[in-house]
Design an enzyme around this catalytic site. Structure first.
Site, PDB file in Angstrom:
ATOM      1  N   TYR A   1       3.101  90.697 -10.860  1.00 51.36           N
ATOM      2  CA  TYR A   1       3.646  90.657 -12.225  1.00 51.36           C
ATOM      3  C   TYR A   1       3.017  91.756 -13.069  1.00 51.36           C
ATOM      4  CZ  TYR A   1       4.911  88.851 -16.839  1.00 51.36           C
ATOM      5  OH  TYR A   1       5.403  88.715 -18.122  1.00 51.36           O
TER       6      TYR A   1
ATOM      7  N   SER B   1       4.451  92.896 -21.672  1.00 53.46           N
ATOM      8  CA  SER B   1       3.467  91.822 -21.689  1.00 53.46           C
ATOM      9  C   SER B   1       2.121  92.494 -21.921  1.00 53.46           C
ATOM     10  CB  SER B   1       3.473  91.091 -20.349  1.00 53.46           C
ATOM     11  OG  SER B   1       2.305  90.332 -20.153  1.00 53.46           O
TER      12      SER B   1
END
Length: 262
Positions: free
Chosen positions: A144, A131
């Site tokens: 995250y 990501s």
């Protein structure tokens, strides 16, 4: 080419399966949700469905042994991932464990298990989906972000470990993508920074880059949008600069909750 895709029941994983089949690649679609897999790929030609808990090393070993017996895997694409927004001081231990187990252990176990088999024949490609949070330490999504920083570090190290064995390892880092993961964050002020960009990507855009570019060229790192790589690396080197802009970016993200581009 035989491609194994995790997190294949929805989102980016399902889009990658579709893109692979468009290129006539054989696909093994894996997900922890076996019923969802069956619903998506019922009688789909060229797609085999296998239940897989990516956070369980034993599950990886048994699934790959079963799949390899039918046909060796040329490329593993580790897509499976989860996100739970949370602010430091208010974190839910169960959410912390889930994100680290799936996002980090899942990638490590899968890469390791596939590498053991691929090294035996001296070829193979492992693609780990990170990501832009691999570079941006995002307040409100700190766990995250930590998990994706770990994915980047492990992927680069694994690439170094495996090059001499004829294996390639790649990292693909998309920004916000129009999936269920994005929708679960919409309206949650803690996750506002996710919506700060100009627009969210379609899952098919990410899948096309993976199948048409990454599987062909085998780059070490690929970022979508491309400019986020340099902005993110600058913020990694100069975190105070990044943090100084967070509040304005958060306000922009909140405004974008209702944007049709997200």
């Amino acid at each position: 080419m035989h491609v194994l895709v995790t997190g294949a029941a929805r989102g980016i994983g399902a889009a990658v399966v579709a893109a692979c089949r468009a290129k006539q690649h054989r696909v093994t679609a894996c997900d922890i949700d076996a019923s969802a897999l069956a619903g998506v790929y019922a009688e789909r030609e060229g797609v085999d469905c296998v239940a897989l808990d990516v956070a369980d090393a034993g599950s990886w070993d048994s699934v790959l042994a079963e799949v390899w017996a039918r046909q060796p895997v040329d490329a593993l694409i580790n897509v499976a991932g989860v996100l739970r927004a949370g602010v430091t001081g208010e974190l839910d231990p169960a959410d912390v464990a889930l994100q680290l187990n799936v996002n980090v252990r899942g990638v490590i176990y899968g890469t390791d298990a596939a590498a053991r088999l691929m090294r035996g024949r001296g070829s193979g490609h492992i693609v780990n989906i990170g990501s832009t949070s691999c570079l941006f330490a995002v307040p409100g999504n700190g766990v995250y972000s930590a998990s994706k920083h770990a994915v980047r570090g492990f992927t680069i190290a694994a690439a170094g470990d495996l090059r001499s064995h004829g294996l390639n390892v790649s990292l693909v880092c998309p920004g916000a993508v129009k999936t269920d993961m994005l929708e679960q964050q919409r309206g949650d002020d803690r996750a506002a920074l996710t919506f700060e960009g100009k627009r969210a990507l379609d899952a098919s855009e990410v899948a096309d880059v993976i199948v048409d570019h990454v599987l062909v060229k085998k780059p070490l790192e690929t970022y979508l949008p491309g400019g986020d790589q340099w902005k993110g690396k600058l913020c990694t080197v100069l975190p105070e600069v990044f943090l100084s802009s967070v509040e304005k970016s958060r306000e922009k993200g909140i405004r974008n909750f209702k944007s049709p581009q997200h």
